[in-house]
Write a protein that holds these residues in place. Structure first.
Motif, PDB file in Angstrom:
ATOM      1  N   LEU A   2      65.945  34.082  41.704  1.00 19.35           N
ATOM      2  CA  LEU A   2      64.921  33.309  41.009  1.00 19.35           C
ATOM      3  C   LEU A   2      63.558  33.402  41.693  1.00 19.35           C
ATOM      4  N   LEU A   3      63.576  33.363  43.009  1.00 17.66           N
ATOM      5  CA  LEU A   3      62.322  33.274  43.749  1.00 17.66           C
ATOM      6  C   LEU A   3      61.361  34.435  43.456  1.00 17.66           C
ATOM      7  N   PRO A   4      61.848  35.675  43.538  1.00 18.68           N
ATOM      8  CA  PRO A   4      60.910  36.775  43.260  1.00 18.68           C
ATOM      9  C   PRO A   4      60.394  36.767  41.827  1.00 18.68           C
ATOM     10  N   LEU A   5      61.251  36.311  40.936  1.00 18.15           N
ATOM     11  CA  LEU A   5      60.841  36.234  39.525  1.00 18.15           C
ATOM     12  C   LEU A   5      59.646  35.308  39.372  1.00 18.15           C
ATOM     13  N   VAL A   6      59.773  34.130  39.954  1.00 18.23           N
ATOM     14  CA  VAL A   6      58.694  33.145  39.859  1.00 18.23           C
ATOM     15  C   VAL A   6      57.475  33.633  40.644  1.00 18.23           C
ATOM     16  N   TYR A   7      57.761  34.247  41.779  1.00 17.54           N
ATOM     17  CA  TYR A   7      56.691  34.783  42.618  1.00 17.54           C
ATOM     18  C   TYR A   7      55.821  35.747  41.822  1.00 17.54           C
ATOM     19  N   ASP A   8      56.476  36.683  41.131  1.00 17.33           N
ATOM     20  CA  ASP A   8      55.723  37.670  40.354  1.00 17.33           C
ATOM     21  C   ASP A   8      54.940  37.005  39.232  1.00 17.33           C
ATOM     22  N   GLU A   9      55.569  36.035  38.616  1.00 16.03           N
ATOM     23  CA  GLU A   9      54.908  35.328  37.525  1.00 16.03           C
ATOM     24  C   GLU A   9      53.640  34.651  38.049  1.00 16.03           C
ATOM     25  N   LEU A  10      53.771  33.979  39.184  1.00 16.30           N
ATOM     26  CA  LEU A  10      52.614  33.295  39.772  1.00 16.30           C
ATOM     27  C   LEU A  10      51.522  34.295  40.140  1.00 16.30           C
ATOM     28  N   ARG A  11      51.946  35.405  40.662  1.00 15.04           N
ATOM     29  CA  ARG A  11      50.965  36.384  41.119  1.00 15.04           C
ATOM     30  C   ARG A  11      50.146  36.908  39.934  1.00 15.04           C
ATOM     31  N   LEU A  12      50.868  37.217  38.854  1.00 15.58           N
ATOM     32  CA  LEU A  12      50.179  37.711  37.663  1.00 15.58           C
ATOM     33  C   LEU A  12      49.182  36.682  37.143  1.00 15.58           C
ATOM     34  N   ILE A  13      49.652  35.457  37.062  1.00 13.27           N
ATOM     35  CA  ILE A  13      48.790  34.406  36.516  1.00 13.27           C
ATOM     36  C   ILE A  13      47.586  34.194  37.434  1.00 13.27           C
ATOM     37  N   ALA A  14      47.868  34.146  38.733  1.00 13.15           N
ATOM     38  CA  ALA A  14      46.796  33.895  39.696  1.00 13.15           C
ATOM     39  C   ALA A  14      45.744  34.986  39.617  1.00 13.15           C
ATOM     40  N   ARG A  15      46.200  36.220  39.472  1.00 13.93           N
ATOM     41  CA  ARG A  15      45.234  37.330  39.378  1.00 13.93           C
ATOM     42  C   ARG A  15      44.369  37.170  38.152  1.00 13.93           C
ATOM     43  N   ARG A  16      44.985  36.780  37.052  1.00 13.89           N
ATOM     44  CA  ARG A  16      44.208  36.632  35.831  1.00 13.89           C
ATOM     45  C   ARG A  16      43.186  35.516  36.002  1.00 13.89           C
ATOM     46  N   HIS A  17      43.642  34.417  36.621  1.00 14.39           N
ATOM     47  CA  HIS A  17      42.704  33.317  36.875  1.00 14.39           C
ATOM     48  C   HIS A  17      41.535  33.794  37.725  1.00 14.39           C
ATOM     49  N   ARG A  18      41.865  34.596  38.716  1.00 14.33           N
ATOM     50  CA  ARG A  18      40.818  35.081  39.616  1.00 14.33           C
ATOM     51  C   ARG A  18      39.808  35.914  38.863  1.00 14.33           C
ATOM     52  N   ARG A  19      40.321  36.768  37.970  1.00 15.47           N
ATOM     53  CA  ARG A  19      39.400  37.588  37.202  1.00 15.47           C
ATOM     54  C   ARG A  19      38.499  36.720  36.349  1.00 15.47           C
ATOM     55  N   ARG A  20      39.115  35.692  35.748  1.00 16.84           N
ATOM     56  CA  ARG A  20      38.345  34.854  34.848  1.00 16.84           C
ATOM     57  C   ARG A  20      37.293  34.071  35.626  1.00 16.84           C
ATOM     58  N   GLU A  21      37.684  33.617  36.801  1.00 20.56           N
ATOM     59  CA  GLU A  21      36.762  32.786  37.551  1.00 20.56           C
ATOM     60  C   GLU A  21      35.751  33.607  38.330  1.00 20.56           C
ATOM     61  N   GLY A  22      35.940  34.891  38.318  1.00 18.86           N
ATOM     62  CA  GLY A  22      34.934  35.769  38.904  1.00 18.86           C
ATOM     63  C   GLY A  22      34.706  35.508  40.366  1.00 18.86           C
ATOM     64  N   ALA A  23      33.472  35.264  40.707  1.00 23.60           N
ATOM     65  CA  ALA A  23      33.096  35.185  42.111  1.00 23.60           C
ATOM     66  C   ALA A  23      33.586  33.909  42.777  1.00 23.60           C
ATOM     67  N   ASP A  24      34.118  33.017  42.009  1.00 23.30           N
ATOM     68  CA  ASP A  24      34.537  31.730  42.560  1.00 23.30           C
ATOM     69  C   ASP A  24      35.737  31.912  43.495  1.00 23.30           C
ATOM     70  N   PRO A  25      35.647  31.412  44.723  1.00 25.36           N
ATOM     71  CA  PRO A  25      36.766  31.605  45.640  1.00 25.36           C
ATOM     72  C   PRO A  25      37.909  30.628  45.407  1.00 25.36           C
ATOM     73  N   THR A  26      37.757  29.747  44.457  1.00 28.07           N
ATOM     74  CA  THR A  26      38.805  28.760  44.252  1.00 28.07           C
ATOM     75  C   THR A  26      39.939  29.366  43.453  1.00 28.07           C
ATOM     76  N   LEU A  27      41.091  28.757  43.589  1.00 32.41           N
ATOM     77  CA  LEU A  27      42.240  29.134  42.789  1.00 32.41           C
ATOM     78  C   LEU A  27      42.925  27.828  42.441  1.00 32.41           C
ATOM     79  N   ASN A  28      42.923  27.500  41.185  1.00 29.05           N
ATOM     80  CA  ASN A  28      43.528  26.240  40.792  1.00 29.05           C
ATOM     81  C   ASN A  28      45.041  26.404  40.826  1.00 29.05           C
ATOM     82  N   THR A  29      45.618  26.122  41.990  1.00 29.47           N
ATOM     83  CA  THR A  29      47.060  26.354  42.168  1.00 29.47           C
ATOM     84  C   THR A  29      47.864  25.505  41.184  1.00 29.47           C
ATOM     85  N   THR A  30      47.382  24.304  40.933  1.00 25.40           N
ATOM     86  CA  THR A  30      48.074  23.425  39.989  1.00 25.40           C
ATOM     87  C   THR A  30      48.186  24.098  38.621  1.00 25.40           C
ATOM     88  N   ALA A  31      47.049  24.594  38.162  1.00 23.80           N
ATOM     89  CA  ALA A  31      47.038  25.219  36.837  1.00 23.80           C
ATOM     90  C   ALA A  31      47.937  26.447  36.812  1.00 23.80           C
TER      91      ALA A  31
END
Lengths: 685, 191
Positions: free
Chosen positions: B25-54
């Protein structure tokens, strides 16, 4: 968890006390601790340590990780807040256009001045760690301004924001990346070739201006709706390099993209025009078979890098069959399958571009363009492995002078420019000759068989000497070319400091030119000028004066006194007279040169800068520093047009004391390099 | 179409105590989080924040869909997701430190240099290690830290998931914060 009792009961007591302490006011907390110290000293000490640690690190743990954890997730890795709405230089940034490894791209509108202009402003995802990016940018802007080609996006502006983010304003281009464009339109082979030729044409234009891209890739190549190609980011990679930017072969660390990186980028070798040729080959490869030379989208970076350095890519046709999954590329695969001859030619062309050894690639983008045209027209292409030239180039590499040779040719061209105004005006012609000279040099190096000089490095000087010797026995049936090459070798010998040899070779060149063209030909004047320069640097001013007077007479007879070529000869003569101890005559000639150039070229021509400078130096040597200074200042305060890159060097020379009499070509070469650096480091205005 | 193994059944088996299932289960969720986090990062652009909750909540939605999941499944998911987020950020911190130490290892691209981030990287890794030690002594405190610090969950959310009062969660957090701080101080860390 030191300081924490193992006994759960004791631990619970400790944590209970901790709760109470954390929730009480400062005074009460201290009183409680003091009381505990009296009867439970160990407990009190443990609590005090916990409280002290909590005061130190509690803040870090209370701060939401999300405030900064973005930096831990791969993505566009910039810091600071979003740039939308900010003003950078004269630009107000609008919405984000896109983000990539280099940074963020915003739409922007000019908000200063009285005209409207849109741009794409790229904010780089790195702070100005070297602290000199702004200075480097100013320096490079003059060079980049020379790039005016419909296929190259203009760099409009740039700088560093107050809080340290470097940015560039580029011409705004609407278009799709090259690969997407081809996929979306299911472009056939010929359409793809047409596009790559457009790309190559733009790159060739930059190379003619001695500018290397260094990071060509499909996402840097946009195609607009009319099918016109636009290259992005020319010069940006170099701006971001750690090197000084003075060298023509750009060593040092520069950003590149692993998927399209040439071997020398991976291994830290010199980045040259050959690097761009490799990238062109990689892009062509991808256009023809649907994947980059070293693998599909899922190949990890480190493997791409290793492959770039070590592995030969799969032949096009096989790679194309493997990549059939890329549905839009199927047409291309079928087409290439049907036209085996074209497929074979394209394979050879791509392989030539992708040679591991830069010397094994096309010598120029023009040569690549030629072959592409031939392949399309069904004519035999030049690229055929393993070609004789490739074998020769390998030999050159084993001689370990390949890079030096490339640099030499360029220094010959650029260094030559710095010597006289006449030569500066000849820049275009010199650039056109570069290819010819390069081809000749390859053969020169081939003649230097390493087995003949076992166990040591062959110097450029030796090779040139042998080349000069070879030329004597060769090309009897092409005396004009022979004369031309003798001049080139002679000039190169001068540049490597072999003045005695240069003297001999140029002397032969002069005789040859006289025999071929007659004594009054401008070709003879050119050799006389070159030879005059050599003997001048040898300190033989009388002979130099005679040669310069000869050149002057030829120019005057051919063009009259009031002509730029004549003026340049006059300037050469003035230079030698100044050295030979006749400053008054020298000054008179310099004033005449200035007058002629002012009349013929107008006050804004770069040559005027050179003329003013010459006059200033002459006055300075004559002890009239104040007058010299005013000349120099006049020069410096002049606003030169952007394309003028020779003017700024003038002040550099005039503020320094006169150099000691130059005695060796080495010194002069270093002067040329200094001047060249000065040109490139001076602000555009 | 969707090659993902059935997340609910994996969660159930994991809950039933199968270590192998948790590993799956762990790697599955890990990959899911990573994908989502990357997309968030792209959307937020230069912002160094990462809304971990979201990010964690979005992963939940993607894995379970909009339907209301079984309470135990939810609890287990957030525990696994917080752990996965912890691994994700720890790996990121290690990568960045390695790149910095490697002097030149990081020249293939342009990486951002948010100055304030660098000193925090070591601290984050120290917290990660201290958390393992804390789990050995006070597993519930460690779980609260994981859910709150890494998973980005709020105190009421944690209270609901752990079926305790918000007061208890707050107290547990304070205790854990002091204990972890002590561990950092003992390590000779500098805040």
């Amino acid at each position: 968890m030191s300081g924490l009792p193992d006994d759960p009961r004791l631990r619970e007591e400790l944590l209970g006390e901790l709760d109470a302490l954390l929730e009480s006011a400062d005074d009460a907390r201290q009183a409680r601790l003091d009381a505990l110290r009296a009867d439970r000293p160990e407990l009190a000490a443990a609590l005090a340590a916990l409280l002290a640690a909590d005061r130190r690190f509690g803040g870090f743990l209370e701060e939401p990780l999300g405030n900064w954890a973005g930096a831990l997730v791969p993505g566009p890795d910039a810091g600071g807040s979003s740039f939308e709405g900010r003003i950078l230089g004269a630009w107000r940034l609008g919405p984000l256009l896109g983000a990539g490894g280099m940074g963020l791209v915003h739409v922007a509108e000019r908000c200063a001045g009285d005209f409207a202009q849109s741009a794409a402003v790229k904010v780089l995802a790195r702070s100005d760690v070297h602290g000199d990016l702004a200075a480097r940018f100013r320096r490079e802007r003059a060079i980049l301004a020379r790039l005016t080609h419909p296929g190259i996006t203009r760099l409009l502006d740039g700088g560093v924001s107050d809080d340290g983010w470097p940015w560039f304003a580029l011409e705004l281009v609407q278009g799709a990346p090259l690969t997407d464009h081809c996929r979306e339109r299911a472009a056939d082979v010929r359409m793809r070739l047409r596009l790559i030729r457009q790309v190559a044409d733009a790159v060739a234009h930059a190379h003619r201006h001695l500018i290397v891209h260094g990071d060509l890739k499909p996402s840097n190549i946009l195609v607009d709706d009319d099918g016109c190609v636009k290259l992005l980011d020319f010069g940006i990679a170099k701006l971001l390099a750690d090197d000084d930017g003075a060298d023509l072969t750009l060593a040092g660390r520069r950003p590149f993209t692993p998927r399209y990186a040439a071997p020398e980028q991976v291994t830290g070798g010199a980045i040259t025009t050959a690097t761009d040729i490799y990238a062109l080959g990689a892009v062509l490869y991808e256009l023809l078979c649907g994947r980059s030379p070293h693998g599909g989208k899922d190949v990890p970076e480190h493997e791409l890098l290793r492959a770039a350095a070590e592995l030969d890519p799969a032949p096009l046709t096989r790679a194309a069959r493997d990549a059939v999954a890329d549905a839009a590329g199927v047409g291309v695969v079928v087409e290439l399958g049907r036209d085996r001859l074209l497929a074979g030619d394209l394979q050879n062309i791509v392989a030539r571009c992708l040679a591991k050894d830069p010397a094994g690639r096309y010598a120029s983008v023009d040569a690549l363009l030629d072959d592409l045209r031939r392949a399309e027209a069904g004519e035999p292409v030049q690229a055929r492995p393993p070609s004789r030239r490739y074998v020769l180039a390998k030999l050159v590499r084993r001689n370990r002078v390949a890079v030096a040779a490339g640099a030499l040719v360029l220094v010959a061209l650029v260094g030559g420019l710095a010597t006289t105004a006449w030569q500066a005006r000849r820049a275009a012609r010199e650039a056109a000759r570069a290819e010819q000279a390069r081809a000749f040099l390859l053969d020169l190096f081939a003649a230097a068989d390493p087995s003949a000089t076992p166990g040591r490095e062959v110097t450029a000087r030796e090779i040139l000497r042998r080349g000069a010797g070879d030329l004597r026995g060769k090309l009897a049936e092409q005396p004009a070319l022979r004369a031309e090459l003798l001049v080139t070798v002679g000039e190169l010998l001068r540049l490597v400091g072999a003045h005695a040899d240069a003297d001999t070779v140029l002397g032969e060149a002069l005789t040859q030119a006289e025999a071929v063209h007659g004594p009054w030909s401008p070709a003879v004047a050119r050799v006389a000028d070159a030879l005059g320069g050599v003997v001048y640097e040898l300190g033989r001013f009388e002979r130099a004066e005679a040669l310069y007077r000869r050149a002057l007479a030829i120019h005057e007879r051919a063009h009259g006194r009031r002509h730029v070529a004549t003026a340049a000869s006059l300037a050469n003569l003035a230079g030698v007279l100044s050295q030979a101890g006749d400053p008054a005559a020298s000054e008179g000639l310099y004033r005449e040169v200035l007058a002629i150039d002012l009349e013929l070229l107008g006050p804004d021509d770069p040559a005027i800068g050179t003329d003013l400078n010459n006059l200033a130096v002459c006055l300075y040597r004559a002890g009239r520093a104040a007058e010299a200074d005013s000349r120099g200042s006049a020069n410096r305060t002049r606003t030169w047009p952007p394309a003028c890159t020779t003017a700024p060097r003038c002040w550099w020379i005039s503020v320094r004391p006169p150099r000691p009499k130059p005695t060796s070509g080495r010194r002069w070469r270093s002067v040329a390099v200094c001047i060249r650096r000065d040109i490139s480091t001076s602000p555009a205005r | 179409m969707d090659p993902r193994p059935d997340i609910t059944s994996l969660l159930r088996s994991a809950r039933a105590g199968g270590a192998a299932e948790l590993e799956a289960l762990l790697p599955l969720v890990y990959d899911e989080l990573r994908l989502i986090a990357r997309r968030h990062r792209r959307r937020e652009g230069a912002d160094p924040t990462l809304n971990t909750t979201a990010v964690v909540h979005e992963a939940y939605l993607r894995l379970f869909g909009p339907r209301e999941a079984d309470f135990q499944d939810r609890r287990h998911f957030y525990a696994v997701a917080s752990l996965a987020m912890r691994h994700l950020l720890r790996d990121g911190a290690r990568r960045r430190l390695a790149a910095r130490r490697g002097e030149g290892a990081d020249h293939t691209g342009l990486t951002g240099h948010e100055p304030a981030v660098e000193p925090r990287l070591e601290l984050l890794l120290a917290v990660d290690q201290a958390l393992d030690r804390l789990r050995g002594l006070e597993p519930r405190l460690a779980e609260v830290v994981e859910l709150r610090y890494f998973g980005g969950l709020t105190v009421p959310e944690i209270a609901e998931l752990l079926a305790v009062t918000t007061r208890t969660v707050e107290r547990d957090w304070q205790r854990a914060r002091a204990l972890l701080s002590l561990s950092l101080a003992d390590d000779g860390r500098v805040p």
